[in-house]
Design a protein around this motif. Structure first.
Motif, PDB file in Angstrom:
ATOM      1  N   MET A 122       0.847  -1.182   0.000  1.00 16.22           N
ATOM      2  CA  MET A 122       0.000   0.000   0.000  1.00 16.22           C
ATOM      3  C   MET A 122       0.887   1.237   0.000  1.00 16.22           C
ATOM      4  N   LYS A 123       0.497   2.196  -0.813  1.00 17.16           N
ATOM      5  CA  LYS A 123       1.199   3.474  -0.820  1.00 17.16           C
ATOM      6  C   LYS A 123       0.240   4.543  -0.314  1.00 17.16           C
ATOM      7  N   TYR A 124       0.729   5.316   0.639  1.00 15.57           N
ATOM      8  CA  TYR A 124      -0.031   6.451   1.144  1.00 15.57           C
ATOM      9  C   TYR A 124       0.621   7.721   0.635  1.00 15.57           C
ATOM     10  N   GLU A 125      -0.201   8.577   0.113  1.00 18.16           N
ATOM     11  CA  GLU A 125       0.246   9.895  -0.317  1.00 18.16           C
ATOM     12  C   GLU A 125      -0.584  10.895   0.489  1.00 18.16           C
ATOM     13  N   ILE A 126       0.078  11.889   1.035  1.00 15.73           N
ATOM     14  CA  ILE A 126      -0.627  12.895   1.819  1.00 15.73           C
ATOM     15  C   ILE A 126      -0.365  14.246   1.177  1.00 15.73           C
ATOM     16  N   LEU A 127      -1.444  14.875   0.721  1.00 14.36           N
ATOM     17  CA  LEU A 127      -1.336  16.195   0.104  1.00 14.36           C
ATOM     18  C   LEU A 127      -1.486  17.265   1.170  1.00 14.36           C
ATOM     19  N   LEU A 128      -0.500  18.144   1.240  1.00 10.58           N
ATOM     20  CA  LEU A 128      -0.454  19.192   2.254  1.00 10.58           C
ATOM     21  C   LEU A 128      -0.357  20.552   1.570  1.00 10.58           C
ATOM     22  N   LEU A 129      -1.109  21.510   2.038  1.00  8.86           N
ATOM     23  CA  LEU A 129      -1.007  22.877   1.525  1.00  8.86           C
ATOM     24  C   LEU A 129      -0.036  23.653   2.400  1.00  8.86           C
ATOM     25  N   GLY A 130       1.125  23.943   1.882  1.00 12.26           N
ATOM     26  CA  GLY A 130       2.121  24.704   2.622  1.00 12.26           C
ATOM     27  C   GLY A 130       2.907  23.843   3.595  1.00 12.26           C
ATOM     28  N   LYS A 131       4.036  24.389   4.003  1.00 11.90           N
ATOM     29  CA  LYS A 131       4.931  23.686   4.924  1.00 11.90           C
ATOM     30  C   LYS A 131       4.373  23.684   6.344  1.00 11.90           C
ATOM     31  N   THR A 132       4.813  22.695   7.115  1.00 16.01           N
ATOM     32  CA  THR A 132       4.469  22.646   8.529  1.00 16.01           C
ATOM     33  C   THR A 132       5.273  23.737   9.237  1.00 16.01           C
ATOM     34  N   LYS A 133       4.582  24.586   9.973  1.00 17.10           N
ATOM     35  CA  LYS A 133       5.225  25.773  10.538  1.00 17.10           C
ATOM     36  C   LYS A 133       5.976  25.529  11.845  1.00 17.10           C
ATOM     37  N   LEU A 134       5.442  24.716  12.708  1.00 12.30           N
ATOM     38  CA  LEU A 134       6.038  24.508  14.026  1.00 12.30           C
ATOM     39  C   LEU A 134       7.014  23.337  14.005  1.00 12.30           C
ATOM     40  N   SER A 135       8.214  23.554  14.535  1.00  9.48           N
ATOM     41  CA  SER A 135       9.260  22.536  14.461  1.00  9.48           C
ATOM     42  C   SER A 135       8.884  21.255  15.206  1.00  9.48           C
ATOM     43  N   PHE A 136       8.201  21.363  16.348  1.00  8.57           N
ATOM     44  CA  PHE A 136       7.869  20.143  17.087  1.00  8.57           C
ATOM     45  C   PHE A 136       6.864  19.289  16.315  1.00  8.57           C
ATOM     46  N   ILE A 137       5.995  19.918  15.538  1.00  8.07           N
ATOM     47  CA  ILE A 137       5.065  19.149  14.699  1.00  8.07           C
ATOM     48  C   ILE A 137       5.832  18.525  13.544  1.00  8.07           C
ATOM     49  N   SER A 138       6.747  19.274  12.942  1.00  4.51           N
ATOM     50  CA  SER A 138       7.577  18.723  11.853  1.00  4.51           C
ATOM     51  C   SER A 138       8.358  17.506  12.318  1.00  4.51           C
ATOM     52  N   GLU A 139       8.909  17.577  13.533  1.00  3.53           N
ATOM     53  CA  GLU A 139       9.649  16.439  14.080  1.00  3.53           C
ATOM     54  C   GLU A 139       8.749  15.220  14.237  1.00  3.53           C
ATOM     55  N   GLY A 140       7.535  15.445  14.731  1.00  5.24           N
ATOM     56  CA  GLY A 140       6.585  14.340  14.881  1.00  5.24           C
ATOM     57  C   GLY A 140       6.172  13.762  13.536  1.00  5.24           C
ATOM     58  N   VAL A 141       5.932  14.618  12.553  1.00 11.36           N
ATOM     59  CA  VAL A 141       5.580  14.172  11.206  1.00 11.36           C
ATOM     60  C   VAL A 141       6.711  13.316  10.639  1.00 11.36           C
ATOM     61  N   ASN A 142       7.930  13.773  10.788  1.00  9.32           N
ATOM     62  CA  ASN A 142       9.082  13.008  10.296  1.00  9.32           C
ATOM     63  C   ASN A 142       9.213  11.671  11.021  1.00  9.32           C
ATOM     64  N   ASP A 143       9.020  11.680  12.332  1.00 11.08           N
ATOM     65  CA  ASP A 143       9.135  10.459  13.120  1.00 11.08           C
ATOM     66  C   ASP A 143       8.107   9.419  12.678  1.00 11.08           C
ATOM     67  N   TYR A 144       6.835   9.812  12.592  1.00  9.66           N
ATOM     68  CA  TYR A 144       5.800   8.843  12.225  1.00  9.66           C
ATOM     69  C   TYR A 144       5.892   8.442  10.761  1.00  9.66           C
ATOM     70  N   SER A 145       6.385   9.326   9.906  1.00 14.30           N
ATOM     71  CA  SER A 145       6.606   8.947   8.503  1.00 14.30           C
ATOM     72  C   SER A 145       7.635   7.832   8.424  1.00 14.30           C
ATOM     73  N   LYS A 146       8.708   7.961   9.199  1.00 11.94           N
ATOM     74  CA  LYS A 146       9.758   6.934   9.217  1.00 11.94           C
ATOM     75  C   LYS A 146       9.230   5.627   9.803  1.00 11.94           C
ATOM     76  N   ARG A 147       8.471   5.704  10.889  1.00 15.89           N
ATOM     77  CA  ARG A 147       7.918   4.493  11.507  1.00 15.89           C
ATOM     78  C   ARG A 147       6.998   3.758  10.534  1.00 15.89           C
ATOM     79  N   LEU A 148       6.196   4.524   9.828  1.00 18.54           N
ATOM     80  CA  LEU A 148       5.209   3.950   8.914  1.00 18.54           C
ATOM     81  C   LEU A 148       5.857   3.270   7.716  1.00 18.54           C
ATOM     82  N   GLN A 149       7.068   3.692   7.354  1.00 18.16           N
ATOM     83  CA  GLN A 149       7.780   3.089   6.225  1.00 18.16           C
ATOM     84  C   GLN A 149       8.000   1.589   6.429  1.00 18.16           C
ATOM     85  N   HIS A 150       7.985   1.141   7.687  1.00 17.90           N
ATOM     86  CA  HIS A 150       8.132  -0.288   7.989  1.00 17.90           C
ATOM     87  C   HIS A 150       6.966  -1.092   7.404  1.00 17.90           C
TER      88      HIS A 150
END
Length: 154
Positions: A1-29
């Motif tokens: 399964m491939k998930y694509e997530i369409l986002l309008l604009g960059k994530t502004k807050l660094s702590f949210i960006s870190e969480g997005v990156n973390d769960y993106s990496k976890r989900l790659q498994h």
């Protein structure tokens, strides 16, 4: 399964960006994940005009071969276990590409909602569109751990 997530604009807050990156990496498994940040230049006009312009940008980036799922406050709510069952159903019926569409701060144009195969809401509460990115990825990860009988979801 491939998930694509369409986002309008960059994530502004660094702590949210870190969480997005973390769960993106976890989900790659479990699955392929692609976050596509679309540029929504400063659009002038009424709220409705802005939603319409953003809607055009989103619709232009949805492949005809994908299963589009829109996140909207008026959508159907699922428990994490129900969401896991839905993903399992998608996989069982041959759906291989799901695109999640997250609108901007003003919500989504009606034409984007109409394009969706499924409209879901993460909560009755209101969240920023940046937070929704993180919450969606966490729920996708949780759904896969539920499907696999792993401990994370408990």
């Amino acid at each position: 399964m491939k998930y694509e997530i369409l986002l309008l604009g960059k994530t502004k807050l660094s702590f949210i960006s870190e969480g997005v990156n973390d769960y993106s990496k976890r989900l790659q498994h479990y699955s392929q994940v692609e976050l596509r940040t679309l540029k929504a230049k400063k659009i002038q006009g009424s709220d409705e005009q802005i939603r319409e312009k953003e809607g055009e940008i989103l619709l232009a980036n949805i492949s005809s071969s994908t299963f589009p799922v829109v996140l909207d406050a008026q959508g159907k709510q699922f428990s994490s276990t129900e969401f896991s069952t839905i993903i399992d159903h998608w996989e069982g019926t041959g759906i291989r590409h799901v695109t999640f569409i997250i609108g901007g701060p003003l919500g989504l144009a009606e034409k984007v909602l109409q394009r969706a195969e499924l409209v879901i809401s993460l909560s009755k509460m209101t969240f920023t569109h940046d937070m929704v990115r993180l919450f969606l990825l966490e729920q996708l990860y949780r759904a896969h751990t539920i499907k696999c009988g792993e401990k994370y979801h408990k």
